[in-house]
Write a protein that holds these residues in place. Structure first.
Motif, PDB file in Angstrom:
ATOM      1  N   GLY A 189       0.865  -1.137   0.071  1.00  0.00           N
ATOM      2  CA  GLY A 189      -0.129  -0.033  -0.002  1.00  0.00           C
ATOM      3  C   GLY A 189       1.026   1.313  -0.052  1.00  0.00           C
ATOM      4  O   GLY A 189       0.740   2.126  -0.669  1.00  0.00           O
ATOM      5  N   ASP A 190       1.817   1.308   1.006  1.00  0.00           N
ATOM      6  CA  ASP A 190       3.110   2.205   0.847  1.00  0.00           C
ATOM      7  C   ASP A 190       4.388   1.473   0.832  1.00  0.00           C
ATOM      8  O   ASP A 190       4.531   0.831   1.615  1.00  0.00           O
ATOM      9  CB  ASP A 190       2.825   3.005   2.353  1.00  0.00           C
ATOM     10  CG  ASP A 190       1.632   3.719   2.435  1.00  0.00           C
ATOM     11  OD1 ASP A 190       1.256   4.414   1.474  1.00  0.00           O
ATOM     12  OD2 ASP A 190       1.222   3.727   3.433  1.00  0.00           O
ATOM     13  N   VAL A 191       5.032   1.916  -0.455  1.00  0.00           N
ATOM     14  CA  VAL A 191       6.062   1.150  -0.497  1.00  0.00           C
ATOM     15  C   VAL A 191       7.118   1.609   0.578  1.00  0.00           C
ATOM     16  O   VAL A 191       7.568   3.017   0.601  1.00  0.00           O
ATOM     17  CB  VAL A 191       6.669   1.574  -2.138  1.00  0.00           C
ATOM     18  CG1 VAL A 191       7.910   0.817  -2.544  1.00  0.00           C
ATOM     19  CG2 VAL A 191       5.612   1.255  -2.774  1.00  0.00           C
ATOM     20  N   PRO A 192       8.185   0.795   1.024  1.00  0.00           N
ATOM     21  CA  PRO A 192       9.020   1.082   1.863  1.00  0.00           C
ATOM     22  C   PRO A 192      10.267   1.608   1.262  1.00  0.00           C
ATOM     23  O   PRO A 192      10.207   1.271  -0.157  1.00  0.00           O
ATOM     24  CB  PRO A 192       9.633  -0.430   2.540  1.00  0.00           C
ATOM     25  CG  PRO A 192       8.083  -1.307   2.202  1.00  0.00           C
ATOM     26  CD  PRO A 192       7.833  -0.685   1.235  1.00  0.00           C
ATOM     27  N   GLU A 193      10.978   2.455   1.677  1.00  0.00           N
ATOM     28  CA  GLU A 193      12.138   3.115   0.969  1.00  0.00           C
ATOM     29  C   GLU A 193      13.086   2.243   0.381  1.00  0.00           C
ATOM     30  O   GLU A 193      13.419   2.333  -0.763  1.00  0.00           O
ATOM     31  CB  GLU A 193      12.887   3.807   2.215  1.00  0.00           C
ATOM     32  CG  GLU A 193      13.817   5.007   1.607  1.00  0.00           C
ATOM     33  CD  GLU A 193      14.595   5.817   2.296  1.00  0.00           C
ATOM     34  OE1 GLU A 193      15.529   6.161   2.380  1.00  0.00           O
ATOM     35  OE2 GLU A 193      13.714   6.496   3.205  1.00  0.00           O
ATOM     36  N   ARG A 194      13.384   1.225   0.734  1.00  0.00           N
ATOM     37  CA  ARG A 194      14.538   0.087   0.299  1.00  0.00           C
ATOM     38  C   ARG A 194      13.638  -1.173  -0.269  1.00  0.00           C
ATOM     39  O   ARG A 194      14.234  -2.318  -0.176  1.00  0.00           O
ATOM     40  CB  ARG A 194      15.417  -0.227   1.053  1.00  0.00           C
ATOM     41  CG  ARG A 194      16.505   1.183   1.206  1.00  0.00           C
ATOM     42  CD  ARG A 194      17.720   0.617   2.015  1.00  0.00           C
ATOM     43  NE  ARG A 194      18.864   1.452   2.313  1.00  0.00           N
ATOM     44  CZ  ARG A 194      18.739   2.853   2.614  1.00  0.00           C
ATOM     45  NH1 ARG A 194      17.718   3.394   2.352  1.00  0.00           N
ATOM     46  NH2 ARG A 194      19.851   3.444   2.681  1.00  0.00           N
ATOM     47  N   ALA A 195      12.431  -1.124  -0.789  1.00  0.00           N
ATOM     48  CA  ALA A 195      11.551  -2.456  -1.318  1.00  0.00           C
ATOM     49  C   ALA A 195      12.494  -2.892  -2.278  1.00  0.00           C
ATOM     50  O   ALA A 195      13.100  -2.416  -3.411  1.00  0.00           O
ATOM     51  CB  ALA A 195      10.288  -1.928  -1.646  1.00  0.00           C
ATOM     52  N   ALA A 196      12.389  -4.112  -2.172  1.00  0.00           N
ATOM     53  CA  ALA A 196      13.187  -5.272  -3.421  1.00  0.00           C
ATOM     54  C   ALA A 196      12.079  -5.198  -4.623  1.00  0.00           C
ATOM     55  O   ALA A 196      10.963  -5.358  -4.356  1.00  0.00           O
ATOM     56  CB  ALA A 196      13.631  -6.355  -2.837  1.00  0.00           C
ATOM     57  N   LEU A 197      12.757  -4.899  -5.667  1.00  0.00           N
ATOM     58  CA  LEU A 197      11.848  -5.195  -6.979  1.00  0.00           C
ATOM     59  C   LEU A 197      12.084  -6.514  -7.145  1.00  0.00           C
ATOM     60  O   LEU A 197      12.829  -7.412  -7.110  1.00  0.00           O
ATOM     61  CB  LEU A 197      12.466  -4.317  -8.046  1.00  0.00           C
ATOM     62  CG  LEU A 197      12.377  -2.937  -7.773  1.00  0.00           C
ATOM     63  CD1 LEU A 197      13.256  -2.139  -8.874  1.00  0.00           C
ATOM     64  CD2 LEU A 197      11.035  -2.274  -8.092  1.00  0.00           C
ATOM     65  N   PRO A 198      10.861  -7.302  -8.141  1.00  0.00           N
ATOM     66  CA  PRO A 198       9.523  -6.471  -8.373  1.00  0.00           C
ATOM     67  C   PRO A 198       8.643  -6.604  -7.226  1.00  0.00           C
ATOM     68  O   PRO A 198       8.760  -7.297  -6.204  1.00  0.00           O
ATOM     69  CB  PRO A 198       9.074  -7.472  -9.420  1.00  0.00           C
ATOM     70  CG  PRO A 198       9.640  -8.769  -9.091  1.00  0.00           C
ATOM     71  CD  PRO A 198      11.147  -8.558  -8.734  1.00  0.00           C
ATOM     72  N   TYR A 199       7.713  -5.552  -7.257  1.00  0.00           N
ATOM     73  CA  TYR A 199       6.666  -5.399  -6.311  1.00  0.00           C
ATOM     74  C   TYR A 199       5.322  -5.026  -6.835  1.00  0.00           C
ATOM     75  O   TYR A 199       5.491  -4.520  -8.133  1.00  0.00           O
ATOM     76  CB  TYR A 199       7.065  -4.705  -5.059  1.00  0.00           C
ATOM     77  CG  TYR A 199       7.420  -3.345  -5.088  1.00  0.00           C
ATOM     78  CD1 TYR A 199       6.507  -2.370  -5.437  1.00  0.00           C
ATOM     79  CD2 TYR A 199       8.689  -3.126  -5.312  1.00  0.00           C
ATOM     80  CE1 TYR A 199       6.934  -1.117  -5.594  1.00  0.00           C
ATOM     81  CE2 TYR A 199       9.067  -1.619  -5.411  1.00  0.00           C
ATOM     82  CZ  TYR A 199       8.305  -0.761  -5.631  1.00  0.00           C
ATOM     83  OH  TYR A 199       8.528   0.536  -5.970  1.00  0.00           O
ATOM     84  N   ILE A 200       4.389  -5.147  -6.268  1.00  0.00           N
ATOM     85  CA  ILE A 200       2.848  -4.550  -6.915  1.00  0.00           C
ATOM     86  C   ILE A 200       2.610  -3.458  -5.867  1.00  0.00           C
ATOM     87  O   ILE A 200       2.761  -3.717  -4.534  1.00  0.00           O
ATOM     88  CB  ILE A 200       1.996  -5.717  -6.931  1.00  0.00           C
ATOM     89  CG1 ILE A 200       2.460  -6.828  -7.650  1.00  0.00           C
ATOM     90  CG2 ILE A 200       0.627  -5.548  -7.359  1.00  0.00           C
ATOM     91  CD1 ILE A 200       1.796  -8.218  -7.778  1.00  0.00           C
ATOM     92  N   THR A 201       1.700  -2.525  -6.622  1.00  0.00           N
ATOM     93  CA  THR A 201       0.960  -1.757  -5.812  1.00  0.00           C
ATOM     94  C   THR A 201      -0.177  -1.263  -6.376  1.00  0.00           C
ATOM     95  O   THR A 201      -0.423  -1.670  -7.486  1.00  0.00           O
ATOM     96  CB  THR A 201       1.812  -0.155  -5.836  1.00  0.00           C
ATOM     97  OG1 THR A 201       1.847   0.268  -7.113  1.00  0.00           O
ATOM     98  CG2 THR A 201       3.142  -0.403  -5.341  1.00  0.00           C
ATOM     99  N   LEU A 202      -1.274  -0.838  -5.629  1.00  0.00           N
ATOM    100  CA  LEU A 202      -2.443  -0.428  -6.286  1.00  0.00           C
ATOM    101  C   LEU A 202      -2.402   1.015  -6.748  1.00  0.00           C
ATOM    102  O   LEU A 202      -1.878   1.735  -6.174  1.00  0.00           O
ATOM    103  CB  LEU A 202      -3.711  -0.737  -5.285  1.00  0.00           C
ATOM    104  CG  LEU A 202      -3.901  -2.111  -4.653  1.00  0.00           C
ATOM    105  CD1 LEU A 202      -5.104  -2.036  -3.705  1.00  0.00           C
ATOM    106  CD2 LEU A 202      -4.471  -2.978  -6.061  1.00  0.00           C
ATOM    107  N   GLY A 203      -2.853   0.962  -7.960  1.00  0.00           N
ATOM    108  CA  GLY A 203      -2.951   2.617  -8.698  1.00  0.00           C
ATOM    109  C   GLY A 203      -4.008   3.234  -8.462  1.00  0.00           C
ATOM    110  O   GLY A 203      -4.764   3.350  -7.559  1.00  0.00           O
TER     111      GLY A 203
END
Length: 137
Positions: free
Chosen positions: A30-44
């Motif tokens: 929902g809120d992407v952490p600062e150092r999130a590992a790719l790939p990831y999904i968010t709701l747009g």
């Protein structure tokens, strides 16, 4: 014209988030952490348009599901987009949206493009038709 008392935005977002978390192996944020590992999904982006009549509250909701990947993960991003389409094809019409029933689900589009910051970005756009209360059959 029927009076609108609520927009099912939070309920739909919650249901989409739960479906993606249960149906995907990569992280969903929902809120992407600062150092999130790719790939990831968010709701747009989501849009809601009232399409009801004098006796029914009906919304047509368009939801974007975003996939983010780095420059070496183009195939992985495409696989995730495909999995999301399959997930919504099988389970999209069965989502529980508090106080609403899904009376229609449509996969509208899938888009991909290079992203200057992360590498690649893709979006699946899904259209839901939601009716408040019990659906008359």
């Amino acid at each position: 014209m029927i009076r609108i008392k609520d927009i099912p935005q939070v309920a739909l977002r919650t249901a989409l988030f739960a479906l993606l978390k249960d149906g995907q192996t990569c992280d969903v944020y929902g809120d992407v952490p600062e150092r999130a590992a790719l790939p990831y999904i968010t709701l747009g982006a989501m849009t809601f348009r009232p399409v009801g009549n004098k006796t029914a509250v009906i919304w047509q909701a368009t939801a974007g599901i975003e996939v983010w990947a780095d420059g070496n993960q183009k195939q992985e991003m495409n696989d995730i987009l495909n999995d999301i389409c399959v997930l919504f094809s099988y389970y999209g019409a069965d989502l529980e949206i508090g106080g609403y029933h899904i009376i229609g689900t449509e996969l509208e589009s899938v888009e991909t493009w290079p992203e200057s910051v992360t590498g690649y970005h893709g979006t699946v756009t899904v259209i839901f038709t939601l009716q408040k209360g019990k659906v008359q059959q």
